[in-house]
Design a protein around this motif. Structure first.
Motif, mmCIF file in Angstrom:
data_model
loop_
_atom_site.group_PDB
_atom_site.id
_atom_site.type_symbol
_atom_site.label_atom_id
_atom_site.label_comp_id
_atom_site.label_asym_id
_atom_site.label_seq_id
_atom_site.Cartn_x
_atom_site.Cartn_y
_atom_site.Cartn_z
ATOM 1 N N THR A 220 -3.183 3.498 -3.154
ATOM 2 C CA THR A 220 -3.389 4.076 -1.822
ATOM 3 C C THR A 220 -4.642 3.532 -1.135
ATOM 4 O O THR A 220 -4.975 3.945 -0.027
ATOM 5 C CB THR A 220 -3.508 5.611 -1.908
ATOM 6 O OG1 THR A 220 -4.597 5.962 -2.777
ATOM 7 C CG2 THR A 220 -2.215 6.220 -2.445
ATOM 8 N N THR B 22 0.841 -1.198 0.000
ATOM 9 C CA THR B 22 0.000 0.000 0.000
ATOM 10 C C THR B 22 0.869 1.239 0.000
ATOM 11 O O THR B 22 1.805 1.353 0.799
ATOM 12 C CB THR B 22 -0.912 0.026 1.245
ATOM 13 O OG1 THR B 22 -1.702 -1.158 1.269
ATOM 14 C CG2 THR B 22 -1.828 1.231 1.214
ATOM 15 N N GLN C 262 -0.685 7.624 1.822
ATOM 16 C CA GLN C 262 -1.468 8.712 1.245
ATOM 17 C C GLN C 262 -0.791 10.057 1.532
ATOM 18 O O GLN C 262 -1.305 10.886 2.273
ATOM 19 C CB GLN C 262 -2.897 8.682 1.797
ATOM 20 C CG GLN C 262 -3.672 7.450 1.379
ATOM 21 C CD GLN C 262 -5.128 7.513 1.824
ATOM 22 O OE1 GLN C 262 -5.636 8.557 2.191
ATOM 23 N NE2 GLN C 262 -5.803 6.376 1.777
ATOM 24 N N TYR D 197 -3.233 5.679 -8.813
ATOM 25 C CA TYR D 197 -3.035 6.247 -7.477
ATOM 26 C C TYR D 197 -4.101 5.727 -6.512
ATOM 27 O O TYR D 197 -3.806 5.362 -5.374
ATOM 28 C CB TYR D 197 -3.094 7.773 -7.547
ATOM 29 C CG TYR D 197 -3.161 8.437 -6.188
ATOM 30 C CD1 TYR D 197 -2.009 8.638 -5.434
ATOM 31 C CD2 TYR D 197 -4.381 8.837 -5.643
ATOM 32 C CE1 TYR D 197 -2.076 9.225 -4.175
ATOM 33 C CE2 TYR D 197 -4.459 9.428 -4.395
ATOM 34 C CZ TYR D 197 -3.299 9.616 -3.662
ATOM 35 O OH TYR D 197 -3.375 10.182 -2.421
#
Length: 247
Positions: free
Chosen positions: A154, A118, A121, A150
């Protein structure tokens, strides 16, 4: 009549896909609109319909929009247009299109293979995604796959992502139309009033169908559709580049 019917059907499907996944109007509708109007006027009509569709969806999803992410994406996308405009003059369009398509396909594949990983962010990743989206939208007409990558990396909640993409696509679509109106007003398609009305009705019908469908499509299924659309965008860009190279 057959071509016109296919165009209107494509607009319905594109608007519906835009509502369910947050993107995809151009990928679905562009081939048919280009077939009807040609490569220049067809793309302009795609921009018009895409901006109108996104603008109409905003009203339905406004409560789920992440305005901070939107602002960062839109600002960086507009900045990404500048180097793309320069590169278009320096690098042959087929080379640029094939390169972008390959990079997109490889990036998506890596993300799916490393699906347990992951990406944090962080703002710099968001700005990078927006810049790449603006760059790719100007250079090859595919701005969606970069931001979808993206969102996948994320783990951006799909409902929020799909909602946030509407003001984003409305912004870059409107900016594109304004720039074309200033620099090349002759590229805007001249259609009978009846055809403009038919296209508007098709957009509305697609939005209604998409709105109904979105209530019954699980988030996981919507994300799978998003991945498929991103791959289609990469493939279409590569194919267009090869076609332009051999033409």
């Amino acid at each position: 009549m057959l071509t016109t019917g296919l165009v209107l059907a494509a607009v319905v499907m594109g608007a519906g896909m835009q509502r369910v996944t947050g993107m995809g109007f151009a990928l679905v509708a562009a081939p048919f609109l280009v077939l009807l109007l040609g490569p220049v006027e067809g793309v302009v009509l795609v921009n018009v319909c895409g901006a109108v569709t996104a603008g109409a969806i905003i009203v339905r999803v406004v409560k789920d929009i992440d305005w901070k992410r939107y602002a960062a994406l839109a600002a960086s996308a507009l900045l990404g247009i500048i180097p793309a405009a320069i590169l278009i003059r320096l690098i042959p369009a087929p080379v640029l299109e094939i390169s972008i398509g390959v990079i997109l396909a490889v990036g998506l594949t890596v993300l799916l293979v490393l699906k347990s990983a992951t990406l944090p962010q962080r703002r710099r990743y968001l700005l990078t995604a927006g810049g790449l989206s603006g760059f790719m939208n100007t250079a090859a007409g595919v701005g969606g796959p970069a931001v979808s990558m993206y969102s996948i990396a994320t783990r951006w909640q799909h409902k929020s992502f799909a909602a946030t993409m509407q003001p984003y696509f409305f912004t870059i679509g409107t900016f594109s139309l304004i720039s074309k109106a200033i620099t090349a007003p002759a590229t805007f398609p001249v259609l009978p009033l009846a055809m403009w009305l038919a296209v508007a009705v098709a957009c509305l019908a697609g939005l209604v169908l998409g709105d109904l469908t979105s209530k019954h499509v699980p988030a996981r299924a919507a994300q799978i559709l998003l991945i498929i659309l991103a791959y289609l965008g990469a493939a279409a860009t590569i194919i267009r580049g090869i076609s332009d190279a051999v033409a």
